[in-house]
Design a protein around this motif. Structure first.
Motif, PDB file in Angstrom:
ATOM      1  N   VAL A 289      26.255  18.056  15.753  1.00  0.00           N
ATOM      2  CA  VAL A 289      25.489  18.067  17.000  1.00  0.00           C
ATOM      3  C   VAL A 289      24.062  17.576  16.753  1.00  0.00           C
ATOM      4  O   VAL A 289      23.440  16.990  17.652  1.00  0.00           O
ATOM      5  CB  VAL A 289      25.500  19.449  17.675  1.00  0.00           C
ATOM      6  N   ARG A 290      23.526  17.797  15.542  1.00  0.00           N
ATOM      7  CA  ARG A 290      22.214  17.210  15.226  1.00  0.00           C
ATOM      8  C   ARG A 290      22.297  15.688  15.239  1.00  0.00           C
ATOM      9  O   ARG A 290      21.407  15.009  15.781  1.00  0.00           O
ATOM     10  CB  ARG A 290      21.721  17.685  13.859  1.00  0.00           C
ATOM     11  N   ARG A 291      23.335  15.160  14.637  1.00  0.00           N
ATOM     12  CA  ARG A 291      23.475  13.696  14.578  1.00  0.00           C
ATOM     13  C   ARG A 291      23.525  13.098  15.977  1.00  0.00           C
ATOM     14  O   ARG A 291      22.843  12.099  16.270  1.00  0.00           O
ATOM     15  CB  ARG A 291      24.731  13.338  13.789  1.00  0.00           C
ATOM     16  N   TYR A 292      24.316  13.691  16.853  1.00  0.00           N
ATOM     17  CA  TYR A 292      24.387  13.179  18.214  1.00  0.00           C
ATOM     18  C   TYR A 292      23.018  13.237  18.894  1.00  0.00           C
ATOM     19  O   TYR A 292      22.628  12.310  19.619  1.00  0.00           O
ATOM     20  CB  TYR A 292      25.403  13.980  19.028  1.00  0.00           C
ATOM     21  N   ALA A 293      22.288  14.295  18.675  1.00  0.00           N
ATOM     22  CA  ALA A 293      20.993  14.452  19.335  1.00  0.00           C
ATOM     23  C   ALA A 293      19.984  13.417  18.840  1.00  0.00           C
ATOM     24  O   ALA A 293      19.322  12.739  19.641  1.00  0.00           O
ATOM     25  CB  ALA A 293      20.464  15.869  19.100  1.00  0.00           C
ATOM     26  N   TYR A 294      19.845  13.279  17.531  1.00  0.00           N
ATOM     27  CA  TYR A 294      18.836  12.373  16.992  1.00  0.00           C
ATOM     28  C   TYR A 294      19.238  10.919  17.181  1.00  0.00           C
ATOM     29  O   TYR A 294      18.374  10.066  17.470  1.00  0.00           O
ATOM     30  CB  TYR A 294      18.574  12.688  15.519  1.00  0.00           C
ATOM     31  N   TRP A 295      20.508  10.609  17.054  1.00  0.00           N
ATOM     32  CA  TRP A 295      20.943   9.245  17.329  1.00  0.00           C
ATOM     33  C   TRP A 295      20.604   8.846  18.762  1.00  0.00           C
ATOM     34  O   TRP A 295      20.090   7.754  19.003  1.00  0.00           O
ATOM     35  CB  TRP A 295      22.457   9.141  17.114  1.00  0.00           C
ATOM     36  N   ALA A 296      20.898   9.709  19.718  1.00  0.00           N
ATOM     37  CA  ALA A 296      20.672   9.370  21.118  1.00  0.00           C
ATOM     38  C   ALA A 296      19.194   9.189  21.424  1.00  0.00           C
ATOM     39  O   ALA A 296      18.777   8.195  22.024  1.00  0.00           O
ATOM     40  CB  ALA A 296      21.272  10.446  22.024  1.00  0.00           C
ATOM     41  N   ARG A 438      27.038  15.618   5.349  1.00  0.00           N
ATOM     42  CA  ARG A 438      27.192  17.046   5.557  1.00  0.00           C
ATOM     43  C   ARG A 438      25.939  17.853   5.250  1.00  0.00           C
ATOM     44  O   ARG A 438      25.859  18.556   4.247  1.00  0.00           O
ATOM     45  CB  ARG A 438      28.372  17.580   4.732  1.00  0.00           C
ATOM     46  N   GLY A 439      24.953  17.699   6.097  1.00  0.00           N
ATOM     47  CA  GLY A 439      23.762  18.507   5.942  1.00  0.00           C
ATOM     48  C   GLY A 439      22.637  17.846   5.180  1.00  0.00           C
ATOM     49  O   GLY A 439      21.607  18.477   4.924  1.00  0.00           O
ATOM     50  N   SER A 440      22.812  16.582   4.823  1.00  0.00           N
ATOM     51  CA  SER A 440      21.755  15.862   4.109  1.00  0.00           C
ATOM     52  C   SER A 440      20.858  15.075   5.046  1.00  0.00           C
ATOM     53  O   SER A 440      20.015  14.300   4.583  1.00  0.00           O
ATOM     54  CB  SER A 440      22.374  14.905   3.084  1.00  0.00           C
ATOM     55  N   ASP A 441      21.029  15.216   6.353  1.00  0.00           N
ATOM     56  CA  ASP A 441      20.247  14.419   7.288  1.00  0.00           C
ATOM     57  C   ASP A 441      18.765  14.760   7.199  1.00  0.00           C
ATOM     58  O   ASP A 441      18.374  15.918   7.028  1.00  0.00           O
ATOM     59  CB  ASP A 441      20.763  14.582   8.723  1.00  0.00           C
ATOM     60  N   ARG A 442      17.949  13.719   7.321  1.00  0.00           N
ATOM     61  CA  ARG A 442      16.504  13.854   7.268  1.00  0.00           C
ATOM     62  C   ARG A 442      15.867  12.891   8.256  1.00  0.00           C
ATOM     63  O   ARG A 442      16.453  11.872   8.628  1.00  0.00           O
ATOM     64  CB  ARG A 442      15.956  13.556   5.868  1.00  0.00           C
ATOM     65  N   VAL A 443      14.641  13.220   8.673  1.00  0.00           N
ATOM     66  CA  VAL A 443      13.828  12.320   9.487  1.00  0.00           C
ATOM     67  C   VAL A 443      12.636  11.877   8.659  1.00  0.00           C
ATOM     68  O   VAL A 443      11.894  12.716   8.128  1.00  0.00           O
ATOM     69  CB  VAL A 443      13.343  13.009  10.776  1.00  0.00           C
ATOM     70  N   LEU A 444      12.474  10.577   8.540  1.00  0.00           N
ATOM     71  CA  LEU A 444      11.279  10.018   7.914  1.00  0.00           C
ATOM     72  C   LEU A 444      10.216   9.845   8.988  1.00  0.00           C
ATOM     73  O   LEU A 444      10.475   9.250  10.037  1.00  0.00           O
ATOM     74  CB  LEU A 444      11.598   8.672   7.266  1.00  0.00           C
TER      75      LEU A 444
END
Length: 465
Positions: A289-296, A438-444
């Protein structure tokens, strides 16, 4: 009884409409208030809220929503013909005659909906009213639709916290005349609140209604399928193996003219089976759900709507579950994805919001596909890059102002940030110390070194409400 401890007074709660009603920004990309204050939509799919919660539960739920940063509740007003609430009160009949159900001296269906709207208002939350779910459109011709629209518009035109939603999980070419009649009747009675259309999964309202005078912003439903999952659907309007690429719907919506703001109004829900119908299938998790949110949002959406399998249907013991829901709605509010959405809002409102544009040219070299897709957005003096998989990437820091750039990494799972130092103006290589996927997502986060949006010694994003 559900209770929640809070010392916040009603007078101190932020009311976004104190800045005036919502309208479309001058650049047609965002919703803003009349005084120009930006509005970041952080929504939740609370579809059966009017039908399944009593007054005490409504108060508890909306208080918790506010505390977790949600400011829009997407609800179904009518989910069936007729619709009943938890008190056994009926909303309507087949003729859409509402007078028998609005009698004085009876706490009826519409009185309870009024209570929900008012409790949301006390918490600084908008109610996005999906007027009637799409599956019921065959029971509402143009005359009934206009009658219903006048009823809704007149009843809620003076409430400050209303957003109108036409449609409801339906292809836009079904019931078109009735949807138009409903929307126009509402707008005639209530020209002061913005309106959209909630479409079927894997579609966008822009395909059917972008030219409508009543449509203020577009909404797409990226849906609940995983890559390559067809499930026998015959109405696919997207390329094979792109099911999870919700960023594509932003671009699809913007292909239509005139340009209108756009949002993902229903991505994959937390704790729902992938594909919905096979309850033994893997379930979408917090990192999904994080991926969907940040991608959008990084692709250009003006906000985002989260969803949870148990919350959207307000699951509880004794209630027949849909889509394999198992936990109670109040337990679901402790799930990690539910609690992580606020960090996205805090991040976006840290910077000048309405000057922001999606800009994938920030990613130097060839971008990845599927989970390796890196999404970038920027203002004049800041840029943000979301990397879901944790793969090494190259970022063109020359896309924003400044001879040097101050750089941070943000963990979207907890809102923590860590300063990485100053970088020279150019193309920079970045890699992350973490497992792949799997949980390695980050924002630069890269900012013109002369700007002070974030203090270098900060370890956490500041709350933004």
């Amino acid at each position: 009884m559900l209770t929640i401890a809070t010392t916040t007074t009603a007078a101190s709660i932020y009311k976004p409409w104190s800045h005036g009603k919502l309208k479309v920004s001058d650049n047609h990309l965002y919703l803003v208030h009349e005084d120009g204050q930006p509005f970041f939509w952080m929504g939740n799919t609370s579809w059966l809220l009017p039908e399944r919660l009593n007054r005490d539960e409504v108060e508890y739920f909306l208080t918790r929503e506010r505390m977790e940063g949600y400011n829009v509740e997407q609800i179904q007003v009518l989910c069936a013909i007729p619709t009943y609430n938890v008190y056994g009160q009926q909303a309507n009949n087949e003729e859409f005659d509402f007078e028998p159900f609005t009698r004085n001296g009876t706490y009826g269906y519409w009185d309870h909906l009024d209570y929900i709207v008012d409790q949301a208002s006390l918490n600084g939350i908008y109610i996005a009213m999906d007027c009637i779910w799409g599956s019921q459109i065959s029971k509402m011709d143009e005359e009934k639709a206009a009658r219903y629209g006048r009823f809704l518009g007149e009843r809620y035109k003076d409430k400050p916290n209303i957003i109108w939603m036409i449609g409801g999980d339906i292809m836009g070419n079904k019931g078109t005349a009735s949807w138009d009649a409903l929307a126009r009747a509402i707008k005639q009675a209530d020209p002061n609140h913005v309106m959209t259309f909630h479409p079927r999964g894997r579609t966008t309202s822009a395909w059917w209604y972008n030219d409508r005078e009543w449509l203020d912003f577009n909404m797409f439903q990226s849906g609940h399928r995983r890559y390559g999952q067809r499930n026998g659907d015959g109405d696919y309007t997207i390329k094979d193996n792109t099911e999870e690429d919700n960023w594509r719907y932003v671009e699809m919506s913007w292909e239509k003219k005139p340009l209108k703001p756009v949002i993902d109004g229903e991505p994959s829900y937390e704790d729902i089976p992938q594909g919905l119908h096979d309850f033994s299938a893997p379930r979408w998790q917090d990192y999904d759900v994080r991926r969907y949110a940040y991608w959008a949002v990084f692709a250009g959406c003006f906000g985002h709507t989260y969803g949870h399998n148990s919350i959207m249907q307000f699951m509880r013991p004794g209630v027949l579950a849909s889509f394999g829901a198992e936990k109670s709605w109040w337990d679901a509010m402790n799930d990690p994805g539910y609690q992580q959405m606020k960090y996205l809002k805090w991040l976006m409102l840290t910077f000048p919001f309405t000057e922001r544009v999606a800009d994938q040219s920030i990613i130097a070299g060839q971008n990845g596909e599927r989970y390796d897709r890196v999404i970038a957005t920027r203002g004049k003096d800041y840029l943000l890059v979301y990397n879901y998989s944790g793969k090494p990437m190259q970022v063109d820091l020359r896309k924003i102002s400044g001879k040097k750039k101050s750089v941070w990494l943000m963990n979207p799972a907890d809102g923590s940030i860590s300063y990485q130092g100053e970088y020279e103006n150019g193309i920079a290589d970045f890699s992350f110390d973490g497992a792949y996927l799997r949980g390695s997502d980050r924002v630069l986060i890269a900012v013109d070194y002369q700007k002070d949006y974030i203090q270098k010694d900060a370890t956490q994003l500041k709350e933004q409400w």
